[in-house]
Design a protein around this motif. Sequence first.
Motif, mmCIF file in Angstrom:
data_model
loop_
_atom_site.group_PDB
_atom_site.id
_atom_site.type_symbol
_atom_site.label_atom_id
_atom_site.label_comp_id
_atom_site.label_asym_id
_atom_site.label_seq_id
_atom_site.Cartn_x
_atom_site.Cartn_y
_atom_site.Cartn_z
ATOM 1 N N GLU A 72 -2.685 3.530 8.305
ATOM 2 C CA GLU A 72 -0.998 2.886 7.552
ATOM 3 C C GLU A 72 -0.611 1.860 8.163
ATOM 4 O OE1 GLU A 72 -1.934 3.709 4.710
ATOM 5 O OE2 GLU A 72 -2.346 5.868 4.100
ATOM 6 N N PRO A 118 0.861 -1.268 0.040
ATOM 7 C CA PRO A 118 -0.044 -0.252 -0.435
ATOM 8 C C PRO A 118 0.881 1.698 0.128
ATOM 9 C CG PRO A 118 -0.027 -1.016 1.620
ATOM 10 C CD PRO A 118 0.791 -1.808 1.137
ATOM 11 N N TRP A 157 -11.178 -0.910 2.402
ATOM 12 C CA TRP A 157 -9.840 -0.896 1.378
ATOM 13 C C TRP A 157 -9.754 -2.470 1.091
ATOM 14 C CZ3 TRP A 157 -5.223 -3.022 4.027
ATOM 15 C CH2 TRP A 157 -4.401 -3.289 3.033
ATOM 16 N N ARG A 182 -2.965 -1.168 7.441
ATOM 17 C CA ARG A 182 -2.396 -1.921 6.295
ATOM 18 C C ARG A 182 -1.259 -2.249 6.070
ATOM 19 N NH1 ARG A 182 -4.088 1.451 1.387
ATOM 20 N NH2 ARG A 182 -2.551 3.672 2.223
ATOM 21 N N THR A 235 -0.851 -6.026 5.278
ATOM 22 C CA THR A 235 0.423 -6.595 3.852
ATOM 23 C C THR A 235 1.012 -7.555 4.269
ATOM 24 O OG1 THR A 235 -0.334 -4.557 2.673
ATOM 25 C CG2 THR A 235 1.480 -5.767 2.166
ATOM 26 N N ASP A 289 -2.554 7.078 1.843
ATOM 27 C CA ASP A 289 -3.695 7.774 1.486
ATOM 28 C C ASP A 289 -4.415 8.977 1.496
ATOM 29 O OD1 ASP A 289 -5.758 7.899 -0.247
ATOM 30 O OD2 ASP A 289 -6.624 6.278 -0.786
#
Length: 456
Positions: free
Chosen positions: A365, A26, A228, A368, A372, A29
Amino acid sequence: MSFEANMPSNASFASGIRDFPNFDLPTEDVAVHAEMYKWARDIFPICRSLTGDGVRETLSYLRSIVPGIVLHEVPTGTRCFDWEIPQEWNIRDAFLLGPDGEKIVDFKNSNLHVVGYSLPVDVTLSLDELQQHLYSSEDQPDAIPYVTSYYKPRWGFCLPHRVRQQLKPGLYHARIDASLTDGALTYADFVLKGRTSEEILLSTYVCHPSMANNEVSGPVVLAALARWLSSLPERRYTYRFVLVPETLGAIAYLSKNIRKMKAQTRAGFMVTCVGDDRTYSFLPSRLGNTLADRAARQILKESQPEYREYSFLDRGSDERQYCAPGVDLPVVSIMRSKYGTYPEYHTSLDDLSMISAQGLGGSYEIYRQLLTLIEHNSCYRVTTLCEPRLGIRNLYPDLQRKEISDDVVPILNLLAFADGDRDLIGLCEITNVPFKQAISLLRALHREGLVERVPE
């Protein structure tokens, strides 16, 4: 059995190439960060409690962001392990009038002014009689404290201690327009299917009134993560998102889902207190070395090395239920300022100025990156005996010098420890290669046929 006997055939490797996760790394964003703060602003004024319409209103709002969210009702009187669902509480208005008719407390100004689950009342009483129904904090004289009484009938008002000290003798009119009736406890979940039935749990709570970091930050970050993950073309794991009233809601949820969750949960995360921008905190699981623990520590070590790690003895949210003996789910929590450690906690000072788009965004973040890493986490094994020829694959410089290129050392180290027994997190730990770089390098080595993912 020898290592050579474990070497894959070319045919088995060719089929394995397609097994590398189709899960992109990612990028930050910022637009989503601002969106989350807007969502937090929208749900902040709602008066939530253990039960009631405020919980339903909050969950319905979140369902407008994540349409897959499903609401569930557990009726009053339902037995959930050692607990029982109480009557449903709803409040419409409340105030306290002083001897001169002035409004000392007004529920419309702050829903923290009323003790949660207060009995309905409409009485006139003296200041001495009133005092036993008043709650304030001498340590924070300008703050309204958050007080509840779910399981013992009482009523009361919360107010700044400075205001309480200025109350004059005389008669006071106390009115709380509330109801306690047979109803239900409301919670919500959303199960997002992946390629496997193995699950990652993401849980938060929806039961506190207007508090920002301690209440609304968790649901909005969880909603953004759900949106997401839903947008991705492929996921290895199935994701279970749970939004419950804290403690009893988690107990009720487990009472209905424990068998499946014990069988399928590989990692879990309590998403709470994720809105401020002061620090990062980590609370491990009871076992302390699960996939969730290892992944969280790796991400925090790389991105927030100054983070503070707590002990499971410092637990305070629904990890108490998820990690309880006999439940034993691998649940940890990455927070900003941990509950109970910042002065605004459980007071009116935990308002929207306590959180920010940047604070929410930092947590989003981090999570994320964490998910991941877990999606890519597998054991990797080299497919050749001895070091492979990297030069012919453009992975090693064709000019020999005294120094080994910094670009090459991580590749050589990953290959040296990719023995089939060490997973991605373990490789990052022992080689000190950041997880994003490790994924990129392993992907390149996988593409060249030099490593394979070991079937679980």
